[in-house]
Scaffold this motif. Structure first.
Motif, short mmCIF file in Angstrom:
data_model
loop_
_atom_site.label_atom_id
_atom_site.label_comp_id
_atom_site.label_asym_id
_atom_site.label_seq_id
_atom_site.Cartn_x
_atom_site.Cartn_y
_atom_site.Cartn_z
N SER A 32 0.84 -1.19 0.00
CA SER A 32 0.00 0.00 0.00
C SER A 32 0.88 1.24 0.00
O SER A 32 1.82 1.32 -0.78
CB SER A 32 -0.94 -0.05 1.22
N ALA A 42 -8.99 -9.26 0.80
CA ALA A 42 -8.68 -9.71 -0.57
C ALA A 42 -8.53 -11.22 -0.64
O ALA A 42 -9.03 -11.87 -1.56
CB ALA A 42 -7.41 -9.02 -1.06
N TRP A 73 -9.56 -1.90 -3.82
CA TRP A 73 -8.31 -1.70 -3.09
C TRP A 73 -8.01 -0.21 -3.00
O TRP A 73 -8.72 0.62 -3.63
CB TRP A 73 -7.18 -2.45 -3.80
N GLY A 123 -4.09 -2.64 -6.95
CA GLY A 123 -3.98 -3.94 -6.32
C GLY A 123 -3.44 -5.02 -7.23
O GLY A 123 -2.77 -5.96 -6.77
N PHE A 140 -10.10 -7.82 -7.49
CA PHE A 140 -10.11 -6.36 -7.44
C PHE A 140 -10.95 -5.75 -8.56
O PHE A 140 -10.59 -5.81 -9.74
CB PHE A 140 -8.68 -5.81 -7.53
N THR A 182 -9.05 0.06 -7.99
CA THR A 182 -8.29 0.60 -6.86
C THR A 182 -8.42 2.11 -6.84
O THR A 182 -8.38 2.76 -7.89
CB THR A 182 -6.80 0.24 -6.97
#
Length: 358
Positions: free
Chosen positions: A56, A251, A262, A267, A278, A281
């Motif tokens: 992240s 996830a 995400w 992601g 996903f 994101t």
């Protein structure tokens, strides 16, 4: 999100004209009278408690320093240290200042107070911070992101994609760099309901009350799974964790039960093993902001001035491609999301959050 980046955020003492522009250098105090020689400008980074491999925002900030090194021959190999607890922030920042780091990056708003303290004790050193601003600290360059704008798009998308008419979000900690995502997401769902006369429900966050579901951790994947299981039991088929590594529990548990939105880094790039889960994101372009600041710092003879504010307009925030969901999102919905992005940039649609950088 992780954000936290977490903001001890106080307001952003930012000249709006400087937002999103490359940082400028001043002729103020610096630790040399000339730009550094090849490979001598030391850029160092202290993570928050999410760690360097959070998939992240810590990971994306480190990517920015690595890209800066690749772009500028004035930069030495960057260094980083991961904080295990909040008590590590001041010692870690101080350690790098004493080791002669010319540019020390604090990742996360939770580090605001520590950065202010250490920067005040080392006024000849350049500091920078992600997801916070420190008014009056002329040697701390702030990088902030209006993620509510991109999360608004993700909320609208999620509402349009949901079959159960229930979507959910939760945070790592109840702090501005986290709740700004949740506000935007909830408002995007509300905008869908308004436009479509629909009744998609958001679980996990009440924007009006500024209260909702939090894992109280950015690393506990088990808590992420437990929260997600609870949302699924209530009928949610799209979940947005704003919780760094904790979100990996969401996830990993998705399978065919729900789609995941995400945050921070695409992601499908940062957690490729879960790409099939996903939907999109909510991206913060931290790498570019960090790279830009570090390269400019290496070229400078003084402190960086100004600030960075990432928006949809300057691509500082965005939503990622739909990847494996591309065929599952209708052309009509894709077009509406694109139009909504243009309307937000134009100011036709207003996105607000109490946690937005000012």
């Amino acid at each position: 999100m992780r954000i936290v980046s977490i903001l001890a955020v106080g307001g952003l003492a930012v000249g709006l004209a400087a937002c999103g522009d490359a940082p400028e250098s001043s002729s103020g105090t610096g630790d040399s009278s000339a730009a550094p020689a090849a490979g001598t400008y030391k850029a160092c980074m202290v993570t928050d408690i999410g760690g360097i491999d959070d998939r992240s925002f810590n990971a994306s900030a480190w990517k920015g320093l690595e890209e800066a090194k690749a772009e500028s021959d004035k930069l030495a190999d960057p260094k980083n240290v991961s904080s295990k607890a909040e008590a590590d922030y001041v010692p870690n920042l101080t350690q790098f200042a004493q080791q002669g780091c010319n540019f020390t990056l604090a990742v996360g708003g939770l580090m605001g107070d520590a950065t202010k303290q250490v920067a005040a004790a080392n006024t000849d050193k350049q500091f920078a911070i992600v997801d916070a601003a420190i008014p009056g600290a002329t040697n701390v360059y702030p990088m902030q992101f209006d993620t509510a704008q991109a999360a608004f798009l993700a909320g609208y998308l999620s509402a349009g994609y949901s079959k159960s008419k229930k979507v959910a979000t939760y945070g790592g900690l109840k702090i501005p760099p986290v709740t700004i995502f949740m506000d935007g997401f909830a408002d995007g769902v509300a905008y869908w309901n308004q436009q479509k006369n629909d009744k998609v429900q958001v679980l996990g966050w009440d924007k009006a009350a500024q209260n909702g579901s939090f894992a109280e951790s950015f690393t506990d994947q088990g808590k992420g799974k437990a929260l997600s299981d609870g949302f699924v039991a209530q009928g949610a088929d799209v979940i947005m964790p704003v919780a760094g590594g904790t979100g990996l529990g969401t996830a990993a548990n998705a399978a065919d039960k729900y789609a995941v939105v995400w945050v921070d880094v695409d992601g499908c790039e940062s957690a490729q093993q879960y790409c099939s889960s996903f939907l999109t994101t909510v991206v913060k372009n931290i790498p570019e902001a960090v790279k830009e600041a570090a390269v400019k710092g290496a070229d400078s003879t003084g402190m960086l001035t100004g600030s960075y504010l990432g928006t949809l307009e300057n691509n500082g925030v965005s939503i990622a491609p739909y990847h494996e969901f591309d065929s599952k999102v209708s052309p009509e919905l894709k077009g509406e999301v694109d139009k909504l992005k243009a309307d937000i940039i134009a100011g036709t649609v207003k996105v607000t959050s109490p946690a937005q950088p000012k």
